[in-house]
Design a protein around this motif. Structure first.
Motif, mmCIF file in Angstrom:
data_model
loop_
_atom_site.group_PDB
_atom_site.id
_atom_site.type_symbol
_atom_site.label_atom_id
_atom_site.label_comp_id
_atom_site.label_asym_id
_atom_site.label_seq_id
_atom_site.Cartn_x
_atom_site.Cartn_y
_atom_site.Cartn_z
ATOM 1 N N ASP A 1 -18.449 -22.950 35.614
ATOM 2 C CA ASP A 1 -18.960 -23.464 36.915
ATOM 3 C C ASP A 1 -20.277 -24.838 35.928
ATOM 4 O O ASP A 1 -20.461 -25.089 36.701
ATOM 5 C CB ASP A 1 -20.395 -21.546 36.323
ATOM 6 N N CYS A 2 -19.922 -24.692 34.952
ATOM 7 C CA CYS A 2 -19.890 -25.836 33.939
ATOM 8 C C CYS A 2 -19.166 -26.490 33.477
ATOM 9 O O CYS A 2 -19.706 -27.588 32.263
ATOM 10 C CB CYS A 2 -21.372 -25.854 33.029
ATOM 11 N N THR A 3 -17.793 -26.579 33.820
ATOM 12 C CA THR A 3 -16.341 -27.567 33.030
ATOM 13 C C THR A 3 -16.356 -27.945 34.325
ATOM 14 O O THR A 3 -15.391 -26.485 35.283
ATOM 15 C CB THR A 3 -15.948 -26.297 32.347
ATOM 16 N N ARG A 4 -15.284 -28.518 34.410
ATOM 17 C CA ARG A 4 -14.435 -29.334 35.429
ATOM 18 C C ARG A 4 -13.065 -30.282 34.404
ATOM 19 O O ARG A 4 -13.503 -31.194 33.307
ATOM 20 C CB ARG A 4 -14.979 -30.419 35.622
ATOM 21 N N PHE A 5 -11.900 -30.120 34.940
ATOM 22 C CA PHE A 5 -10.912 -30.483 34.752
ATOM 23 C C PHE A 5 -9.937 -31.316 35.070
ATOM 24 O O PHE A 5 -9.871 -30.639 36.252
ATOM 25 C CB PHE A 5 -9.810 -29.043 34.004
ATOM 26 N N LYS A 6 -9.493 -32.154 35.167
ATOM 27 C CA LYS A 6 -8.248 -32.946 36.218
ATOM 28 C C LYS A 6 -7.438 -33.501 35.735
ATOM 29 O O LYS A 6 -7.588 -33.961 34.467
ATOM 30 C CB LYS A 6 -9.706 -34.138 36.205
ATOM 31 N N CYS A 7 -6.714 -33.988 36.632
ATOM 32 C CA CYS A 7 -5.378 -34.042 35.557
ATOM 33 C C CYS A 7 -5.463 -35.423 36.357
ATOM 34 O O CYS A 7 -4.980 -36.339 37.319
ATOM 35 C CB CYS A 7 -4.074 -33.553 36.558
ATOM 36 N N GLN A 8 -5.466 -35.952 34.982
ATOM 37 C CA GLN A 8 -5.142 -38.220 35.645
ATOM 38 C C GLN A 8 -5.066 -39.035 33.697
ATOM 39 O O GLN A 8 -5.045 -37.997 32.989
ATOM 40 C CB GLN A 8 -6.555 -38.410 35.620
ATOM 41 N N SER A 9 -5.122 -39.674 33.738
ATOM 42 C CA SER A 9 -4.041 -40.245 33.011
ATOM 43 C C SER A 9 -5.807 -40.937 31.766
ATOM 44 O O SER A 9 -6.681 -41.161 32.714
ATOM 45 C CB SER A 9 -3.256 -41.841 32.729
ATOM 46 N N PHE A 10 -6.087 -41.139 30.532
ATOM 47 C CA PHE A 10 -6.851 -41.790 30.247
ATOM 48 C C PHE A 10 -7.054 -43.021 30.284
ATOM 49 O O PHE A 10 -9.024 -42.895 30.264
ATOM 50 C CB PHE A 10 -6.879 -41.437 28.545
ATOM 51 N N SER A 11 -6.683 -43.438 31.193
ATOM 52 C CA SER A 11 -6.408 -45.351 31.830
ATOM 53 C C SER A 11 -7.339 -45.136 32.996
ATOM 54 O O SER A 11 -8.078 -46.187 33.296
ATOM 55 C CB SER A 11 -5.556 -46.051 31.068
ATOM 56 N N ASP A 12 -7.647 -44.157 33.746
ATOM 57 C CA ASP A 12 -8.103 -43.303 34.806
ATOM 58 C C ASP A 12 -9.911 -43.043 34.481
ATOM 59 O O ASP A 12 -10.685 -42.758 35.241
ATOM 60 C CB ASP A 12 -7.462 -43.465 35.838
ATOM 61 N N ALA A 13 -9.774 -42.891 33.093
ATOM 62 C CA ALA A 13 -10.921 -42.311 32.768
ATOM 63 C C ALA A 13 -12.445 -42.499 33.394
ATOM 64 O O ALA A 13 -12.533 -43.876 32.741
ATOM 65 C CB ALA A 13 -11.297 -41.238 31.634
ATOM 66 N N LEU A 14 -12.995 -41.842 34.040
ATOM 67 C CA LEU A 14 -14.607 -42.375 34.435
ATOM 68 C C LEU A 14 -15.674 -40.952 33.944
ATOM 69 O O LEU A 14 -15.089 -40.076 33.831
ATOM 70 C CB LEU A 14 -14.513 -43.125 35.356
ATOM 71 N N LYS B 1 4.219 -42.987 16.104
ATOM 72 C CA LYS B 1 3.854 -43.378 15.681
ATOM 73 C C LYS B 1 3.340 -45.071 15.977
ATOM 74 O O LYS B 1 2.442 -45.560 16.061
ATOM 75 C CB LYS B 1 3.202 -43.412 14.265
ATOM 76 N N ARG B 2 4.343 -45.561 16.145
ATOM 77 C CA ARG B 2 4.051 -47.460 16.579
ATOM 78 C C ARG B 2 3.885 -47.076 17.691
ATOM 79 O O ARG B 2 3.129 -48.263 17.499
ATOM 80 C CB ARG B 2 6.311 -48.301 16.052
ATOM 81 N N GLN B 3 4.503 -46.340 18.424
ATOM 82 C CA GLN B 3 4.159 -46.266 20.389
ATOM 83 C C GLN B 3 2.155 -46.588 20.575
ATOM 84 O O GLN B 3 1.662 -46.591 20.997
ATOM 85 C CB GLN B 3 4.421 -46.006 21.026
ATOM 86 N N LEU B 4 1.538 -45.011 19.029
ATOM 87 C CA LEU B 4 0.715 -44.498 19.862
ATOM 88 C C LEU B 4 0.193 -46.204 18.997
ATOM 89 O O LEU B 4 -1.598 -45.964 19.813
ATOM 90 C CB LEU B 4 0.138 -43.812 18.416
ATOM 91 N N PHE B 5 -0.201 -46.960 18.867
ATOM 92 C CA PHE B 5 -1.121 -48.397 17.821
ATOM 93 C C PHE B 5 -1.948 -48.495 19.819
ATOM 94 O O PHE B 5 -2.832 -49.308 19.836
ATOM 95 C CB PHE B 5 -0.602 -49.786 17.439
ATOM 96 N N GLY B 6 -0.592 -49.314 20.769
ATOM 97 C CA GLY B 6 -1.244 -49.400 22.092
ATOM 98 C C GLY B 6 -2.133 -48.303 22.378
ATOM 99 O O GLY B 6 -2.840 -49.001 23.463
ATOM 100 N N LEU B 7 -1.338 -47.245 22.489
ATOM 101 C CA LEU B 7 -2.409 -46.367 23.298
ATOM 102 C C LEU B 7 -3.731 -46.330 23.049
ATOM 103 O O LEU B 7 -4.611 -46.282 23.641
ATOM 104 C CB LEU B 7 -1.867 -44.896 23.246
ATOM 105 N N TYR B 8 -3.848 -46.372 21.315
ATOM 106 C CA TYR B 8 -5.542 -45.861 20.862
ATOM 107 C C TYR B 8 -5.782 -47.017 21.245
ATOM 108 O O TYR B 8 -7.734 -47.188 21.505
ATOM 109 C CB TYR B 8 -5.139 -45.966 19.199
ATOM 110 N N GLY B 9 -5.308 -48.401 21.368
ATOM 111 C CA GLY B 9 -6.602 -48.931 21.709
ATOM 112 C C GLY B 9 -6.180 -49.678 22.937
ATOM 113 O O GLY B 9 -7.956 -50.163 23.393
ATOM 114 N N ALA B 10 -5.572 -48.619 23.567
ATOM 115 C CA ALA B 10 -6.141 -49.045 25.337
ATOM 116 C C ALA B 10 -7.390 -48.001 25.421
ATOM 117 O O ALA B 10 -8.174 -48.123 26.515
ATOM 118 C CB ALA B 10 -4.929 -48.987 25.890
ATOM 119 N N LEU B 11 -7.252 -46.944 24.906
ATOM 120 C CA LEU B 11 -8.204 -45.878 24.938
ATOM 121 C C LEU B 11 -9.503 -46.407 24.224
ATOM 122 O O LEU B 11 -10.663 -46.277 25.213
ATOM 123 C CB LEU B 11 -7.896 -44.511 23.989
#
Length: 369
Positions: free
Chosen positions: A271-284, A306-316
């Protein structure tokens, strides 16, 4: 053991003072932080309460005896003189684990054999390595300390979380990180990479006043000191409170979201939790006041490049700084460079702590502006 005895609650090394804070809050007022956990005096009912209520503890040990022993023959004699019936039940299976340090007795398996023989002779207890709980023996500087494991399975196994995603964080550590970020149940929590929902579920349970051990069994229920009626009364006193906040998680993995939803339902907090399938780039931000964003993203050590993760962390980091004004951020990662790539104003960090064979650091911000 009618007098108070020492109780040791183990935790992740480096998180002892955080567990101490929790223990004091839960009524263990004289708990002291010691290497590897906290220690306090109590009775068997204190042992039950610690297993039932301490979220950050990984295991609860009851110190049942101590003596000096310089050689195996002396260990055998002292173990045979110890009254094991005050702790163990006749015929109940048990196992013994021994560690030695700076002592003349250095052969761990030989020491364990002496203690096993004493227990078997007194109580006819089968020695079973897979037995729940067991006797833990530490021989350090020729002092032999006897403890009984009162938990059995590690305490991160709450009894409700059937689905576990990739590279999960244990519930015990997640609760400690939440507390270390200043979370006490009075604000919403959002995880944009929630996986099986550990941070969200722990936050919701804390806000709902739910005991972490309410859905599982413990090794102390098979000890001689156990009193079923008193335990039933302790469980009957547990309550669940209503929280005005909603605890939200999202993930791009549809299977993880289905698992998180099922975990929340089993825990009784749907009742007090919500879960949604979406990319973090759509998170609001969810509706309501700002709170805490808690994230355990991929590190590149086990999942991802790990090299690809720098872009992911930057976008997050960009997504959070743009849309989550007023929210605090808690980030768990193994790599300071990845944390820096987020571009967020992280505060100075504490030393890294172990997590599943890796060493992770908790990064925190003040409310984003």
């Amino acid at each position: 053991m009618s007098k108070p005895f020492e109780i040791f609650a183990a935790t992740v090394p480096g998180m002892e003072t955080t567990l101490q804070e929790e223990a004091i809050e839960k009524g263990f007022k004289h708990a002291k932080a010691v290497p590897g956990g906290i220690a306090f005096l109590g009775h068997w009912t204190s042992v039950w309460r610690a297993n039932l209520h301490l979220r950050g503890a990984t295991r609860i040990l009851a110190r049942i005896g101590q003596f000096r022993a310089y050689h195996l023959a002396e260990l055998n004699r002292r173990a045979s003189e110890f009254d094991w019936s005050t702790v163990l039940k006749v015929g109940e299976s048990v196992h013994v684990e021994v560690t030695t340090r700076n002592s003349k007795i250095y052969h761990q398996s030989a020491a364990a054999e002496r203690i096993e023989n004493a227990i078997r002779t007194q109580l006819r207890c089968p020695i079973v390595r897979e037995a729940s709980g067991g006797i833990r023996v530490r021989i350090e500087n020729n002092i032999c300390t006897l403890s009984v494991d009162t938990s059995g399975e590690p305490l991160h196994k709450r009894g409700a979380k059937a689905f576990v995603g990739k590279a999960p964080m244990r519930e015990t550590l997640a609760s400690l990180f939440l507390r270390h970020c200043g979370y006490s149940g009075d604000e919403p929590v959002f995880d944009p990479m929630c996986g099986s929902g550990t941070f969200v579920l722990e936050a919701a349970e804390i806000a709902s006043g739910l005991a972490p051990g309410r859905n599982r069994d413990f090794a102390f229920q098979r000890l001689a000191s156990f009193q079923p009626e008193r335990w039933k009364a302790m469980l009957a006193d547990l309550t669940q409170q209503t929280t005005p906040f909603v605890f939200t998680g999202s993930d791009r993995d549809e299977g993880a979201i289905k698992g998180a939803l099922a975990n929340a339902q089993r825990a009784g907090i749907e009742d007090c939790t919500r879960f949604k399938c979406q990319s973090f780039s759509d998170a609001l931000p969810p509706d309501g006041p700002p709170g805490l964003v808690m994230i355990n993203p991929p590190y590149g050590d086990r999942i991802g490049n790990k090299r690809q993760l720098f872009g992911l962390y930057g976008a997050l980091g960009k997504q959070l700084s743009t849309h989550f004004k007023g929210w605090r951020v808690g980030l768990v990662t193994t790599d300071g460079g990845l944390a820096k790539a987020m571009g967020l104003p992280f505060k100075p960090t504490d030393a890294p702590i172990p997590n599943g064979g890796l060493r992770v650091t908790l990064y925190q911000t003040n409310p984003l502006t």
